[in-house]
Design a protein around this motif. Structure first.
Motif, PDB file in Angstrom:
ATOM      1  N   THR A   7     -46.636  42.844  86.456  1.00 23.94           N
ATOM      2  CA  THR A   7     -47.764  41.918  87.435  1.00 23.94           C
ATOM      3  C   THR A   7     -49.310  42.597  86.994  1.00 23.94           C
ATOM      4  O   THR A   7     -50.066  41.821  87.024  1.00 23.94           O
ATOM      5  N   SER A   9     -40.931  36.007  84.144  1.00 21.49           N
ATOM      6  CA  SER A   9     -40.293  35.022  82.841  1.00 21.49           C
ATOM      7  C   SER A   9     -40.835  36.077  81.733  1.00 21.49           C
ATOM      8  O   SER A   9     -40.249  35.987  80.552  1.00 21.49           O
ATOM      9  N   SER A  19     -49.679  36.114  94.057  1.00 17.78           N
ATOM     10  CA  SER A  19     -48.830  34.994  94.618  1.00 17.78           C
ATOM     11  C   SER A  19     -47.468  34.848  94.115  1.00 17.78           C
ATOM     12  O   SER A  19     -46.953  35.527  93.061  1.00 17.78           O
ATOM     13  N   ALA A  20     -46.461  34.185  94.712  1.00 16.42           N
ATOM     14  CA  ALA A  20     -45.235  33.792  94.139  1.00 16.42           C
ATOM     15  C   ALA A  20     -45.306  33.266  92.662  1.00 16.42           C
ATOM     16  O   ALA A  20     -44.288  33.758  92.001  1.00 16.42           O
ATOM     17  N   GLU A  21     -46.325  32.671  92.297  1.00 22.85           N
ATOM     18  CA  GLU A  21     -46.480  32.095  91.159  1.00 22.85           C
ATOM     19  C   GLU A  21     -46.707  33.219  89.970  1.00 22.85           C
ATOM     20  O   GLU A  21     -45.955  33.093  89.012  1.00 22.85           O
ATOM     21  N   HIS A  22     -47.395  34.171  90.521  1.00 25.02           N
ATOM     22  CA  HIS A  22     -47.756  35.290  89.632  1.00 25.02           C
ATOM     23  C   HIS A  22     -46.430  36.072  89.406  1.00 25.02           C
ATOM     24  O   HIS A  22     -46.075  36.432  88.300  1.00 25.02           O
ATOM     25  N   ARG A  23     -45.785  36.053  90.398  1.00 24.07           N
ATOM     26  CA  ARG A  23     -44.557  37.088  90.215  1.00 24.07           C
ATOM     27  C   ARG A  23     -43.487  36.085  89.366  1.00 24.07           C
ATOM     28  O   ARG A  23     -42.645  36.687  88.581  1.00 24.07           O
ATOM     29  N   ARG A  24     -43.484  34.860  89.529  1.00 25.17           N
ATOM     30  CA  ARG A  24     -42.630  34.292  88.716  1.00 25.17           C
ATOM     31  C   ARG A  24     -42.911  34.402  86.948  1.00 25.17           C
ATOM     32  O   ARG A  24     -41.977  34.506  86.301  1.00 25.17           O
ATOM     33  N   ARG A  25     -44.233  34.262  86.938  1.00 23.28           N
ATOM     34  CA  ARG A  25     -44.489  34.544  85.530  1.00 23.28           C
ATOM     35  C   ARG A  25     -44.518  36.085  85.125  1.00 23.28           C
ATOM     36  O   ARG A  25     -44.205  36.190  83.817  1.00 23.28           O
TER      37      ARG A  25
END
Lengths: 448, 269
Positions: B112, B135, B126-132
């Protein structure tokens, strides 16, 4: 009893006053010290991880000449040198000069950081002690300056305590706001620079917070022991967690507790320096953490190690039984024969057999022999296969002599993961369903 | 019409399609190795190996390009601009040994960190950053180790974590400092595959490498470095025994001797 008298044993009423925080002044002083402990725990977590913890020590020692000089200047200008803002400003200036001197020595000489720290710390402190002597000579009311050295919550005013509380809260707030950036700085400053972070400024902010915490903490903890509040709570917190956020929270909690208890003790025994009591409480918490910490505590590691060793012993037992009965169907392995296979003591062997029985991996056959249960046989077969695959690998691919291979395999086989086993299978052309290959060496000692 | 040789160089340097253009880069500081007059233009979409003996200045070159080490002189352009103006298009994978792996943080949090600039000051991921970040960990085959504390990772897994941290930025030009140092065979294979993936997407990577056996197989171009550039170009042309002899052989060249004399002089001062 004598010690109690020497310390001025407080009356029950005095005790109650302190413990119930009935007195407004005590209440504010204890609150201020507690916030100081929390702030120092948070800021100290970052300096510890930035590996700059000892700079705080040099800094706090280097404040002394500034305090004494400020007192002298104040006395000669206004007749009274004991204005707290003036003294703290003097301390802050000479403290920052001390840190600057460390950076200069490191940059322009070939001395290491440890030497630079030692030199600055002792020279500044020595200058401070000398100046303090001068203040006594000059007269003026210099009494009380030494409370900056050892810390004395008893002599603090509520206005002093408010200063501590506000400054500590500000440091905690900054640490929270810049949490992510400070974490990056401490973990990988090079990467932070490459991403365009002003690493120099972040370091300055971090050092600035250390300066603020140290300066406002001088009265409560004293400059000699201030470093303890910056180092001990974070170091203790590390035993409980592998997460930076939790580490700062736990450090704040431990620092706050130490300062709270220490300040109360010192408020009740006016002759007991608060710095010492705070450090003693903090170190007690440290010892507890080091022993009992849930992530890296000594007890936990001891237990883990013991259970690992026991697991290995169990695996040795199963393999030994398997190897004894390997080619002789339905025969039980005698304890006597098992004794010859490994260098275990009779007590050790009996204990591991007992544990294997409890786990229903072996059952007693006759009085002095054991037999594998169905489940034990499956497990033993798997272990033996694993061991021999590794042995074969060592012989064929690592050129280890067959006579030496058993001990080499012993060390590693217990930690092989399924992936590695699969690789070994591919390498040695063994199918996963196969029975263990024959042992590449003669098993055990002479058959009795 | 164009007699001034530096003008054509400037033209190349300012060309936004050239991922990296270096001219006359010199780094000099006491005790550590120096690099002198390094210059080359990276070809877009290539994997470029930086190869040379210990102390040749390979890491220093990377650090000087990224501004981690002060440079005495020289000009660096990234896609036609100064590096400071184009940071977003550059990813950096430092040497694994450059950090303390005992830091209280897990693999996902390290990855991250590659997004911190994008997330912005004082804000939380954010959750989106964590998701990236997740991946990116998946791409290096570490999805199941995301929540593991980094000291519990093997050397190869730590290296993959560092790679994921650079990948998550989705940069166009990558600098990697010894990504193959002390990693297991499967990690090495995974990194090579990843590099080829990146090349297929048109990305450029400058990779410090020490293994001559694999260099020709892994890279399109090589930069042979020993304080100065010995040779730079496509592997087939440049990776020759004669050039390698020049890079590695005869340790005590005149340049080394001069540097050593300089260092002794500095120490005597």
């Amino acid at each position: 009893m004598i010690a109690a008298i020497a310390l001025g044993w407080p009356t029950v009423v005095a005790w109650a006053d302190v413990l119930l925080l009935r007195d407004y002044n005590t209440r504010v002083v204890v609150l201020g010290a507690t916030l100081l402990g929390m702030g120092a725990g948070v800021v100290g977590s970052f300096t510890l991880l930035r590996k700059r913890a000892l700079i705080g020590d040099a800094l706090s020692h280097a404040t002394l000449p500034g305090i004494a000089a400020a007192f002298l200047i104040g006395s000669s200008l206004w007749g009274d040198g004991k204005s707290l803002p003036l003294l703290l400003a003097g301390g802050a200036i000479s403290g920052v000069l001390g840190v600057g001197a460390i950076l200069l020595i490191r940059r322009y000489t070939r001395l290491g950081e440890d030497a630079a720290l030692g030199i600055v710390l002792s020279v500044f402190f020595g200058a401070g002690v000398a100046l303090l002597g001068v203040t006594q000579q000059v007269g003026g009311n210099a009494a009380g300056l030494e409370s900056f050295i050892y810390g004395k919550t008893a002599s603090m005013l509520s206005s002093d305590a408010w200063l501590i509380a506000i400054a500590s809260a500000a440091c905690v707030a900054i640490s929270l706001l810049l949490f992510k950036e400070l974490a990056l700085l401490c973990f990988d400053a090079g990467f932070a620079t490459s991403r365009g972070y002003p690493v120099g400024w972040l370091d300055t902010v971090l050092m600035g917070m250390v300066v603020v915490i140290t300066i406002v903490g001088l009265q409560a903890v004293g400059l000699i022991l201030m470093i303890a509040l910056l180092v001990i709570p974070p170091a203790a917190a590390r035993f409980w967690t592998e997460n930076l956020g939790d580490m700062t929270r736990i450090a704040a909690l431990l620092g706050g507790c130490s300062a709270f208890v220490g300040a109360i003790l010192s408020a009740s025994y006016p002759k007991l320096p608060s710095g010492a009591t705070i450090v003693l409480v903090a170190s007690a918490l440290f010892v507890l953490s080091a022993l009992l910490g849930m992530k890296r505590g000594v007890v936990l590691r001891f237990m883990r190690r013991r259970s690992f060793l026991r697991e290995i012993e169990m695996e040795h037992l199963l393999r030994s039984v398997f190897e004894v009965v390997e080619n002789r169907e339905n025969e039980a392995a005698s304890v006597q024969r098992l004794m010859t296979l490994r260098s275990w003591s009779p007590a050790q062997l009996r204990s591991v057999i007992r544990r294997a029985q409890r786990a229903e991996l072996v059952r007693p056959d006759s009085r002095e022999a054991v037999r594998l249960t169905a489940r034990g046989a499956v497990e033993a077969k798997r272990l033996t296969r694993q061991h021999r695959l590794w042995e074969l690998y060592l012989i064929t691919h690592a050129e280890v002599a067959p006579s030496k291979v058993d001990r080499g395999a012993d060390a590693i086989e217990h930690v092989l993961d399924p992936e590695t086993i699969h690789e070994l299978e591919l390498l040695l052309d063994e199918s996963a369903a196969a029975a263990p290959p024959a042992s590449p060496h003669v098993i055990g000692g002479p058959t009795p | 019409m164009n007699k001034d040789p530096t003008r054509s160089l400037t033209a190349r340097a300012d060309d936004p399609s050239v991922p990296l253009s270096i001219h006359d880069l010199t780094v000099a500081y006491h005790r550590k190795p120096v690099i002198w007059d390094v210059g080359f233009d990276a070809t877009p979409g290539q994997l470029i190996g930086v190869i040379g003996p210990n102390g040749a200045g390979k890491s220093t070159l990377l650090k000087a390009i990224l501004g981690l080490t002060p440079r005495a002189s020289g000009r660096v352009r990234v896609f036609g601009k100064r590096y400071q103006e184009n940071r977003g298009r550059v990813g950096y994978v430092p040497q694994r040994e450059s950090v303390d792996w005992d830091f209280p943080i897990d693999a996902l949090d390290v990855v991250t960190m590659g997004l911190y600039r994008e997330i912005g000051w004082m804000k939380r991921p954010s959750a989106e950053h964590r998701r990236r970040a997740m991946s990116a960990l998946e791409r290096v085959g570490m999805a199941d180790l995301a929540s593991r504390q980094i000291s519990q990772l093997s050397g190869g897994q730590q290296q993959r974590t560092f790679l994921a941290r650079a990948l998550v930025q989705d940069a166009d030009l990558y600098f990697m400092d010894e990504p193959f140092a002390a990693v297991d065979a499967s990690t090495e294979a995974a990194i090579v595959e990843l590099l080829r993936d990146m090349r297929a997407q048109g990305k450029t990577a400058l990779v410090v490498h020490h293994d001559l056996q694999t260099a020709a197989e892994y890279f399109d171009s090589v930069l042979l470095l020993n304080m100065r550039v010995v040779a730079y170009g496509p592997v087939a042309e440049v990776f020759t025994p004669a050039n390698l002899q020049k890079t590695y052989g005869g340790r005590l060249t005149l340049l080394d001797e001069a540097t050593e004399a300089m260092r002794r002089r500095e120490r005597a001062l």
